[in-house]
Design an enzyme around this catalytic site. Structure first.
Site, PDB file in Angstrom:
ATOM      1  N   ALA A 127      -5.899   5.343  11.054  1.00 19.44           N
ATOM      2  CA  ALA A 127      -7.168   5.514  11.751  1.00 19.44           C
ATOM      3  C   ALA A 127      -7.665   4.190  12.333  1.00 19.44           C
ATOM      4  CB  ALA A 127      -8.217   6.096  10.806  1.00 19.44           C
TER       5      ALA A 127
ATOM      6  N   ASP B 212       0.813  -1.213   0.000  1.00 21.85           N
ATOM      7  CA  ASP B 212       0.000   0.000   0.000  1.00 21.85           C
ATOM      8  C   ASP B 212       0.849   1.266   0.000  1.00 21.85           C
ATOM      9  OD1 ASP B 212      -2.117  -1.694   0.090  1.00 21.85           O
ATOM     10  OD2 ASP B 212      -2.704  -1.258   2.156  1.00 21.85           O
TER      11      ASP B 212
END
Length: 402
Positions: A329, A185
């Site tokens: 998050a 990612d």
């Protein structure tokens, strides 16, 4: 922060359906339809999802991943005033397909740096693109400085065909037709940071440690790359935060002419207004405001469209896109949001409170984060883990989802 749905990730689904709308309460018995219908939405305008008054036909809600079409009629006579400037048309994710206006000729190949396991896949992909598809391949200069590539004589003829560039020095935004990422990612995030405007379609192969954003396996890369080149692929639109950092002009000058900092890095969209320094960034995952090296808790105020909504006292606050909801998050206790949901998530980092929970706000709002007047220390801000800088009193990162 603004949200920008221009970061295109290639996926693998297809579906289509027809739709028509009828609203006698608000539009004088007019029927609305579209030539190329999208499930549950009119292409030209948003209309009521309620059935016509007195209609016996059962109304079927849309099955879009974006949730039900909003009701805009209330009782027999009341309805919402139609304002074309504020209507948001969202295409059904199942119908998003890739198409080319012209055949693609150039491709940017991004490889994870300092990973020996990616050298062979990188070479195989580049040979396939240059020799079998006659593509112009762009590669970052530091990738070709790897000793394993420099000392490979068999790869030399292919390497001579590459176009190279350097981050922060060469602008390739208008020269790339699509992007192929080899890594995890983080490699895709790096690819997004290279394009502060419109992002070409991104094809990400899962060759790293995390794979939330990398759906392709490399074993059969030839057929998958061919499908993308031919325009036979689905798309996933991912929103980005448009962040404007406004800093008070101070005595210490860190800039010289042509927008180049003292360390030689070109500033991103740097402007000077009324003695203030303004920088803009496009962020795919999140903006993080934290306490930095200080041992004190950070104390920042969060404003929503100019109104103070909360003060965060803790290690910091994360403002993330739906894509970023699976990153920092999630580690801070937030929920995961589907990438097609137009929203911004505000997540505190270790809040000094028993009741502070993550907040989800709609896309299109403007957030503003500033140090509280009684804050005892400065804070630090980073954008997808990069461009880290200090935030002092009077400075304000302002993110919007676009």
């Amino acid at each position: 922060m603004e949200t920008e749905q221009e970061n295109l990730c290639i996926s693998k689904d297809d579906e289509s359906s027809e739709s028509a709308f009828h609203c006698s309460a608000c539009h004088d018995d007019q029927d609305w339809s579209c030539a190329n219908p999208i499930r549950g939405r009119a292409k030209t305008r948003s209309l009521s999802a309620s059935p016509a008054l007195g209609s016996t036909k059962e109304f079927r809600r849309t099955r879009s991943l974006h949730g039900p079409c909003p009701v805009t009629t209330f009782g027999p006579k009341a309805c919402m005033l139609q304002n074309p400037k504020t209507i948001m048309h969202i295409q059904d994710p199942a119908s998003q397909r890739l198409t080319w206006n012209k055949p693609p000729k150039s491709v940017l190949v991004i490889k994870k740096i300092r990973d020996a396991s990616l050298l062979q896949p990188f070479k195989e992909l580049c040979v396939y693109l240059t020799e079998e598809n006659n593509m112009i391949v762009y590669v970052e200069k530091k990738v070709l400085e790897d000793p394993a590539i420099v000392n490979d004589d068999n790869f030399g003829p292919v390497k001579k065909k590459f176009c190279t560039f350097r981050e922060d020095y060469d602008d390739i935004s208008n020269q790339i037709d699509f992007i192929i990422c080899l890594g995890g990612d983080g490699t895709l995030l790096y690819a997004s940071s290279l394009f502060q405007g419109s992002v070409p379609p991104v094809m990400a192969f899962h060759l790293g440690s995390l794979g939330f954003l990398t759906p392709f396996n490399f074993e059969n890369f030839q057929s998958q790359v061919t499908q993308v080149i031919e325009g036979n692929a689905a798309l996933v639109l991912r929103s980005r935060l448009k962040v404007k950092v406004v800093k008070e002009h101070r005595e210490k000058k860190t800039l010289i002419q042509n927008g180049i900092e003292e360390n030689g890095v070109i500033s991103t969209s740097l402007e000077m207004e009324m003695g203030k320094q303004i920088m803009q960034y496009q962020v795919l995952n999140e903006v993080v405001v934290d306490r930095g090296p200080s041992s004190y808790l950070s104390n920042v105020d969060v404003f929503l469209d100019g109104h103070l909504i909360t003060t965060v006292q803790g290690d910091g606050v994360i403002v993330s896109t739906p894509t970023g909801s699976t990153a920092y998050a999630a580690a801070a206790g937030a929920s995961m949001i589907h990438p097609n949901v137009p929203a911004i998530m505000i997540t505190p980092i270790c809040p000094h409170s028993l009741s502070f929970r993550p907040i989800v706000v709609p896309a299109g709002v403007e957030l503003k984060i500033m140090l509280s007047p009684d804050a005892r220390n400065t804070a630090w801000v980073s954008f997808d883990g990069r461009k880290r800088q200090e935030v002092c009193h009077g400075d304000s990162p302002c993110p919007k989802l676009r």
